[in-house]
Design an enzyme around this catalytic site. Structure first.
Site, mmCIF file in Angstrom:
data_model
loop_
_atom_site.group_PDB
_atom_site.id
_atom_site.type_symbol
_atom_site.label_atom_id
_atom_site.label_comp_id
_atom_site.label_asym_id
_atom_site.label_seq_id
_atom_site.Cartn_x
_atom_site.Cartn_y
_atom_site.Cartn_z
ATOM 1 C CG HIS A 18 -1.998 -1.073 1.211
ATOM 2 N ND1 HIS A 18 -1.952 -1.960 2.495
ATOM 3 C CD2 HIS A 18 -3.042 -1.510 0.408
ATOM 4 C CE1 HIS A 18 -3.097 -2.917 2.242
ATOM 5 N NE2 HIS A 18 -3.379 -2.723 1.203
ATOM 6 C CE LYS A 42 -11.219 -7.824 2.282
ATOM 7 N NZ LYS A 42 -9.874 -7.206 1.794
ATOM 8 N NE ARG A 91 -2.611 -7.204 -4.645
ATOM 9 C CZ ARG A 91 -3.464 -8.102 -3.658
ATOM 10 N NH1 ARG A 91 -2.828 -8.559 -2.627
ATOM 11 N NH2 ARG A 91 -4.638 -8.356 -3.956
ATOM 12 C CB SER A 129 -4.171 -7.035 4.906
ATOM 13 O OG SER A 129 -3.932 -5.662 4.306
HETATM 14 N N1 COA Z 1 0.026 -4.228 -2.081
HETATM 15 C C1 COA Z 1 -0.202 -5.224 -1.068
HETATM 16 N N2 COA Z 1 -1.467 -5.665 -1.010
HETATM 17 C C2 COA Z 1 -2.489 -4.853 -1.532
HETATM 18 C C3 COA Z 1 -2.414 -4.008 -2.293
HETATM 19 C C4 COA Z 1 -0.908 -3.487 -2.919
HETATM 20 N N3 COA Z 1 -0.830 -2.441 -3.459
HETATM 21 N N4 COA Z 1 -3.680 -3.468 -2.953
HETATM 22 C C5 COA Z 1 -4.335 -4.337 -2.378
HETATM 23 N N5 COA Z 1 -3.791 -5.276 -1.539
HETATM 24 C C6 COA Z 1 -4.555 -6.188 -0.716
HETATM 25 C C7 COA Z 1 -5.326 -5.546 0.503
HETATM 26 O O1 COA Z 1 -4.572 -5.599 1.731
HETATM 27 C C8 COA Z 1 -6.294 -6.556 0.410
HETATM 28 O O2 COA Z 1 -5.748 -7.756 1.430
HETATM 29 P P1 COA Z 1 -7.084 -8.755 2.025
HETATM 30 O O3 COA Z 1 -8.034 -9.086 1.153
HETATM 31 O O4 COA Z 1 -6.213 -9.716 2.637
HETATM 32 O O5 COA Z 1 -7.569 -7.737 3.516
HETATM 33 C C9 COA Z 1 -6.438 -7.171 -0.810
HETATM 34 O O6 COA Z 1 -5.462 -6.972 -1.556
HETATM 35 C C10 COA Z 1 -7.797 -6.586 -1.519
HETATM 36 O O7 COA Z 1 -7.555 -5.352 -1.362
HETATM 37 P P2 COA Z 1 -8.597 -4.286 -2.191
HETATM 38 O O8 COA Z 1 -9.189 -4.683 -3.569
HETATM 39 O O9 COA Z 1 -8.225 -2.806 -2.032
HETATM 40 O O10 COA Z 1 -10.083 -4.390 -1.259
HETATM 41 P P3 COA Z 1 -10.243 -3.846 0.163
HETATM 42 O O11 COA Z 1 -11.184 -4.774 0.950
HETATM 43 O O12 COA Z 1 -9.141 -3.333 0.688
HETATM 44 O O13 COA Z 1 -10.937 -2.435 -0.363
HETATM 45 C C11 COA Z 1 -12.725 -1.248 -1.316
HETATM 46 C C12 COA Z 1 -12.183 -2.708 -1.185
HETATM 47 C C13 COA Z 1 -12.987 -0.774 -0.063
HETATM 48 C C14 COA Z 1 -11.804 -0.253 -2.086
HETATM 49 C C15 COA Z 1 -14.133 -1.485 -2.087
HETATM 50 O O14 COA Z 1 -14.905 -2.445 -1.397
HETATM 51 C C16 COA Z 1 -14.918 -0.284 -2.095
HETATM 52 O O15 COA Z 1 -14.866 0.923 -2.733
HETATM 53 N N6 COA Z 1 -16.160 -0.148 -1.267
HETATM 54 C C17 COA Z 1 -16.882 0.922 -1.301
HETATM 55 C C18 COA Z 1 -18.350 0.503 -1.687
HETATM 56 C C19 COA Z 1 -18.602 0.912 -3.075
HETATM 57 O O16 COA Z 1 -18.387 1.794 -3.547
HETATM 58 N N7 COA Z 1 -19.017 -0.382 -3.902
HETATM 59 C C20 COA Z 1 -19.134 -0.008 -5.284
HETATM 60 C C21 COA Z 1 -17.841 -0.231 -5.862
HETATM 61 S S1 COA Z 1 -17.004 -1.447 -6.664
#
Ligand code: COA
Length: 162
Positions: A18, A42, A91, A129
């Site tokens: 991140h 989650k 990734r 994460s």
């Molecule tokens: N390096 C390392 N790890 C990374 C990364 C990076 N650059 N980018 C993402 N990851 C990891 C995260 O840690 C996460 O790990 P985990 O699943 O073990 O917790 C995983 O990859 C997924 O990350 P991400 O895709 O960013 O999901 P998230 O749960 O962290 O966030 C939101 C998702 C919150 C951005 C998304 O659900 C959202 O926008 N929600 C709001 C509601 C909404 O508007 N919905 C409609 C739009 S689709």
């Protein structure tokens, strides 16, 4: 033109992957707003306040990064903050489908909001994460995945839970 990017995620906890995206984003955009999602499906190890606190400490030295928390639709939040970009990190190919869908949904909801995807640095592509938490729970070293501050908080949380 001022380009304000929102970088959303659950950040439970924040990792070097991140921070790589935030740091590089801060060189490209006028401002990066790291947006911590709460009320996500989650089950999280850290409260939104704890995640925001860690991210504020870690991004403090980067002058143009703000850390905030949001609930509800990302598109609504981004528009309310005056952002024109959603910043995301990719990734592996497996991330693509979700990012593709999310970018389209967000543009449908807020037509002036564009998504910019950065390739996560190769040193960090294996990190998530959940992997950090799992390795720490099994007493493995997580020093290559998260900064010291995060490592100490994860280890303390696991001790509290045991
Ligand atoms: N390096 C390392 N790890 C990374 C990364 C990076 N650059 N980018 C993402 N990851 C990891 C995260 O840690 C996460 O790990 P985990 O699943 O073990 O917790 C995983 O990859 C997924 O990350 P991400 O895709 O960013 O999901 P998230 O749960 O962290 O966030 C939101 C998702 C919150 C951005 C998304 O659900 C959202 O926008 N929600 C709001 C509601 C909404 O508007 N919905 C409609 C739009 S689709």
């Amino acid at each position: 033109m001022k380009t304000v990017a929102v970088y959303p995620g659950s950040f439970d906890p924040p990792t070097y992957g991140h921070l790589d995206i935030i740091g590089r984003g801060s060189h490209v955009f006028s401002k990066v707003i790291v947006a911590v999602a709460f009320n996500i499906r989650k089950q999280t190890m850290f409260t939104p306040e704890e995640r925001v606190g860690m991210l504020r400490t870690l991004t403090g030295p980067m002058g143009n990064v703000e850390v905030d928390a949001f609930d509800g639709l990302l598109a609504d939040y981004a528009v309310a903050k005056g952002a024109n970009v959603v910043l995301r990190g990719l990734r592996a190919v497996s991330d693509f489908e979700f990012e593709f869908q999310m970018a389209h949904v967000n543009r449908k909801l807020a037509p002036k909001l564009d998504t910019v995807i950065m390739m996560t640095g190769e040193k960090h592509i294996y990190i998530s994460s959940s992997i950090v938490k799992e390795v720490a729970r099994l007493r493995g070293k997580i020093d290559d995945m998260v900064p010291e501050l995060v490592r100490d908080r994860v280890v303390a949380k696991i001790r509290e839970q045991e």
